[in-house]
Design an enzyme around this catalytic site. Structure first.
Site, PDB file in Angstrom:
ATOM      1  CG  ASP A  33      -5.636 -12.753   4.221  1.00 32.14           C
ATOM      2  OD1 ASP A  33      -6.278 -11.697   4.421  1.00 32.14           O
ATOM      3  OD2 ASP A  33      -6.005 -13.634   3.418  1.00 32.14           O
ATOM      4  CG  LEU A  34      -5.299  -7.139   7.723  1.00 31.99           C
ATOM      5  CD1 LEU A  34      -5.756  -5.697   7.918  1.00 31.99           C
ATOM      6  CD2 LEU A  34      -4.402  -7.550   8.879  1.00 31.99           C
TER       7      LEU A  34
ATOM      8  CB  THR B 172     -10.558   7.083   7.327  1.00 36.99           C
ATOM      9  OG1 THR B 172     -11.139   7.903   6.304  1.00 36.99           O
ATOM     10  CG2 THR B 172     -11.684   6.310   7.986  1.00 36.99           C
TER      11      THR B 172
ATOM     12  CE1 TYR C  57     -11.559   2.763   4.521  1.00 36.80           C
ATOM     13  CE2 TYR C  57     -12.268   5.041   4.500  1.00 36.80           C
ATOM     14  CZ  TYR C  57     -11.263   4.111   4.610  1.00 36.80           C
ATOM     15  OH  TYR C  57      -9.963   4.511   4.803  1.00 36.80           O
TER      16      TYR C  57
ATOM     17  CD1 TRP D  43      -9.808  13.418   1.508  1.00 35.70           C
ATOM     18  CD2 TRP D  43      -9.433  14.999  -0.033  1.00 35.70           C
ATOM     19  NE1 TRP D  43     -10.977  14.107   1.307  1.00 35.70           N
ATOM     20  CE2 TRP D  43     -10.784  15.080   0.376  1.00 35.70           C
ATOM     21  CE3 TRP D  43      -8.970  15.908  -0.972  1.00 35.70           C
ATOM     22  CZ2 TRP D  43     -11.668  16.029  -0.155  1.00 35.70           C
ATOM     23  CZ3 TRP D  43      -9.857  16.850  -1.496  1.00 35.70           C
ATOM     24  CH2 TRP D  43     -11.182  16.898  -1.098  1.00 35.70           C
TER      25      TRP D  43
ATOM     26  N   GLY E 228       0.812  -1.214   0.000  1.00 33.17           N
ATOM     27  CA  GLY E 228       0.000   0.000   0.000  1.00 33.17           C
ATOM     28  C   GLY E 228       0.847   1.266   0.000  1.00 33.17           C
ATOM     29  CD  GLN E 229      -1.709   6.103  -1.873  1.00 33.67           C
ATOM     30  OE1 GLN E 229      -1.168   7.108  -2.297  1.00 33.67           O
ATOM     31  NE2 GLN E 229      -2.981   6.082  -1.505  1.00 33.67           N
TER      32      GLN E 229
HETATM   33  N1  LIG Z   1      -5.900   6.240   0.763  1.00 32.60           N
HETATM   34  C1  LIG Z   1      -6.512   7.239   1.388  1.00 32.60           C
HETATM   35  O1  LIG Z   1      -6.852   8.253   0.781  1.00 32.60           O
HETATM   36  C2  LIG Z   1      -6.782   7.154   2.864  1.00 32.60           C
HETATM   37  C3  LIG Z   1      -7.524   8.164   3.480  1.00 32.60           C
HETATM   38  C4  LIG Z   1      -7.783   8.073   4.860  1.00 32.60           C
HETATM   39  C5  LIG Z   1      -7.293   7.006   5.577  1.00 32.60           C
HETATM   40  N2  LIG Z   1      -6.593   6.040   4.938  1.00 32.60           N
HETATM   41  C6  LIG Z   1      -6.107   4.917   5.725  1.00 32.60           C
HETATM   42  O2  LIG Z   1      -4.695   4.937   5.642  1.00 32.60           O
HETATM   43  C7  LIG Z   1      -4.187   3.587   5.706  1.00 32.60           C
HETATM   44  C8  LIG Z   1      -3.232   3.347   4.561  1.00 32.60           C
HETATM   45  O3  LIG Z   1      -3.930   3.590   3.350  1.00 32.60           O
HETATM   46  P1  LIG Z   1      -3.222   3.444   1.937  1.00 32.60           P
HETATM   47  O4  LIG Z   1      -3.619   4.632   1.134  1.00 32.60           O
HETATM   48  O5  LIG Z   1      -1.801   3.079   2.103  1.00 32.60           O
HETATM   49  O6  LIG Z   1      -4.047   2.207   1.396  1.00 32.60           O
HETATM   50  P2  LIG Z   1      -3.769   1.295   0.123  1.00 32.60           P
HETATM   51  O7  LIG Z   1      -2.729   1.914  -0.739  1.00 32.60           O
HETATM   52  O8  LIG Z   1      -5.113   0.968  -0.440  1.00 32.60           O
HETATM   53  O9  LIG Z   1      -3.128  -0.001   0.780  1.00 32.60           O
HETATM   54  C9  LIG Z   1      -3.878  -0.832   1.605  1.00 32.60           C
HETATM   55  C10 LIG Z   1      -3.108  -2.116   1.762  1.00 32.60           C
HETATM   56  O10 LIG Z   1      -3.907  -2.995   2.560  1.00 32.60           O
HETATM   57  C11 LIG Z   1      -3.732  -4.281   2.029  1.00 32.60           C
HETATM   58  N3  LIG Z   1      -4.832  -5.173   2.356  1.00 32.60           N
HETATM   59  C12 LIG Z   1      -6.116  -5.113   1.957  1.00 32.60           C
HETATM   60  N4  LIG Z   1      -6.788  -6.182   2.425  1.00 32.60           N
HETATM   61  C13 LIG Z   1      -5.888  -6.927   3.118  1.00 32.60           C
HETATM   62  C14 LIG Z   1      -5.953  -8.147   3.815  1.00 32.60           C
HETATM   63  N5  LIG Z   1      -7.096  -8.854   3.893  1.00 32.60           N
HETATM   64  N6  LIG Z   1      -4.847  -8.629   4.412  1.00 32.60           N
HETATM   65  C15 LIG Z   1      -3.673  -7.955   4.328  1.00 32.60           C
HETATM   66  N7  LIG Z   1      -3.538  -6.798   3.666  1.00 32.60           N
HETATM   67  C16 LIG Z   1      -4.638  -6.291   3.067  1.00 32.60           C
HETATM   68  C17 LIG Z   1      -3.635  -4.101   0.534  1.00 32.60           C
HETATM   69  O11 LIG Z   1      -3.012  -5.229  -0.001  1.00 32.60           O
HETATM   70  P3  LIG Z   1      -2.931  -5.518  -1.582  1.00 32.60           P
HETATM   71  O12 LIG Z   1      -1.901  -4.580  -2.118  1.00 32.60           O
HETATM   72  O13 LIG Z   1      -2.527  -6.940  -1.619  1.00 32.60           O
HETATM   73  O14 LIG Z   1      -4.311  -5.267  -2.116  1.00 32.60           O
HETATM   74  C18 LIG Z   1      -2.807  -2.845   0.443  1.00 32.60           C
HETATM   75  O15 LIG Z   1      -1.454  -3.148   0.374  1.00 32.60           O
HETATM   76  C19 LIG Z   1      -5.416   2.688   5.744  1.00 32.60           C
HETATM   77  O16 LIG Z   1      -5.715   2.382   7.073  1.00 32.60           O
HETATM   78  C20 LIG Z   1      -6.526   3.571   5.189  1.00 32.60           C
HETATM   79  O17 LIG Z   1      -7.794   3.196   5.701  1.00 32.60           O
HETATM   80  C21 LIG Z   1      -6.318   6.090   3.614  1.00 32.60           C
END
Ligand SMILES: NC(=O)c1ccc[n+]([C@@H]2O[C@H](COP(=O)([O-])OP(=O)(O)OC[C@H]3O[C@@H](n4cnc5c(N)ncnc54)[C@H](OP(=O)(O)O)[C@@H]3O)[C@@H](O)[C@H]2O)c1
Length: 319
Positions: free
Chosen positions: A36-37, A101, A125, A150, A10-11
């Site tokens: 795996d969550l 979030t 979500y 975001w 993830g990012q």
């Molecule tokens: N993105 C946003 O704009 C945003 C905004 C507010 C809060 N957040 C929070 O910030 C955090 C990081 O977000 P991010 O942007 O880095 O998210 P992201 O890029 O979507 O990455 C999420 C990661 O979680 C993994 N994942 C999903 N289901 C899983 C499972 N069952 N077991 C293990 N891993 C799993 C995904 O794996 P795969 O690569 O294998 O799919 C991915 O690597 C999260 O908690 C998100 O809720 C994000």
């Protein structure tokens, strides 16, 4: 100090890996299938083999619209898994940082949200992430829940990359102008979490459990898209016109908050860290993507807006 980070592709996890080099912090990143969550049986073995001093749960189900159709899976990943991770970290006598979030809020406030504001999530979500925060709090007192918003970066799927990718294919994009928030560059979020981790290392505890940490400055999706395309034009990247539309013109399963601006002062006061201004950060990410010629990679959502990630706001006609 060794930190186990979930969600390795993830990012946030990739940004943590980029930023943790040096500085006395060793990161171990884990992802599916080893961690795996959706399979709590995978948690204990990895905790045992890595033996971390802290866990950062950066993994989540982040498909906001998709989750409206699969609430049970959303709660398994975003609430039950953090609960179990928190329980195991408590048993191991180590802290856990849970990332959450702005979608825990309903977006009706005209002021930036502070940590003491009451949550009122409007989506699966948001409800699942709020349940995750609450579960972590009750399972491990030695925790931090950090709400962000975001998120964008050069990695993975995000709004900035979606706009660039769309501009390669279309001359005119439509983007929502009446939803506001704080665009947050993932490396800034990573730097903040690492500052918190170092605080814990030096003080053996966190000052408080709940924080907001998001980019400086308020923006609409339209303003972000304009910034992306202005920088792209200046750098010889893809060019498109961007037309503002209101939320009613953009059909999506999940309702987005109208204003999810977060006040990050508590984080700055307690950990001495503030994220950067969003226009600077957007310019930097866009500039690097164009310079490295990597537009269109990791951006499958541009062609599949019906399963767009949580913060992609263009209409399906536009992107
Ligand atoms: N993105 C946003 O704009 C945003 C905004 C507010 C809060 N957040 C929070 O910030 C955090 C990081 O977000 P991010 O942007 O880095 O998210 P992201 O890029 O979507 O990455 C999420 C990661 O979680 C993994 N994942 C999903 N289901 C899983 C499972 N069952 N077991 C293990 N891993 C799993 C995904 O794996 P795969 O690569 O294998 O799919 C991915 O690597 C999260 O908690 C998100 O809720 C994000």
């Amino acid at each position: 100090m060794k930190i186990l980070v979930t969600g390795m592709n993830g990012q946030l996890a990739r940004s943590l890996a980029a930023r943790a080099q040096g500085g006395g912090i060793e990161l171990v990143l884990a992802g599916r299938p080893e961690l795996d969550l959706e399979n709590p049986l995978t948690f204990a073995p990895i905790l045992k083999s890595v033996a971390p001093h802290m866990v950062i749960n950066a993994a989540a189900h982040t498909g906001v619209d998709q989750q409206e159709d699969e609430p049970q899976r959303a709660f398994r990943i975003n609430a039950e898994a953090p609960a179990e991770l928190a329980r195991l970290t408590r048993l191991a006598a180590i802290p856990i940082i849970q990332v959450s979030t702005d979608y825990v809020f309903d977006g009706k406030s005209s002021e930036p949200y502070v940590e003491s504001d009451g949550p009122n999530p409007q989506t699966v979500y948001g409800r699942s992430k709020l349940a995750g925060e609450q579960a972590v709090r009750s399972e491990n007192p030695d925790h931090l829940a950090v709400r962000t918003a975001w998120v964008f970066s050069r990695y993975g799927r995000n709004f900035v990359k979606t706009i660039l990718s769309a501009a390669q294919k279309r001359k005119r994009l439509q983007v929502v102008v009446d939803q506001f928030g704080n665009p947050t560059e993932a490396h800034d979020l990573a730097d903040g979490l690492l500052a918190a981790a170092r605080f814990w290392r030096d003080h053996q505890g966190f000052p408080q459990g709940l924080y907001h940490l998001a980019g400086q400055g308020r923006a609409s999706w339209y303003e972000v898209a304009r910034q992306v395309l202005e920088v792209s034009k200046a750098m010889g990247g893809p060019i498109a016109e961007v037309e503002p539309i209101v939320s009613d013109q953009w059909v999506a399963k999940a309702l987005r908050p109208a204003n999810s601006e977060l006040n990050s002062e508590r984080f700055a006061n307690d950990f001495g860290y503030s994220a950067g201004d969003w226009p600077d950060r957007v310019s930097c990410v866009v500039g690097n993507l164009i310079k490295d010629s990597v537009i269109g990679q990791d951006t499958q959502e541009a062609d599949r807006v019906s399963v767009a990630p949580q913060f992609s706001k263009p209409t399906d006609e536009a992107v």
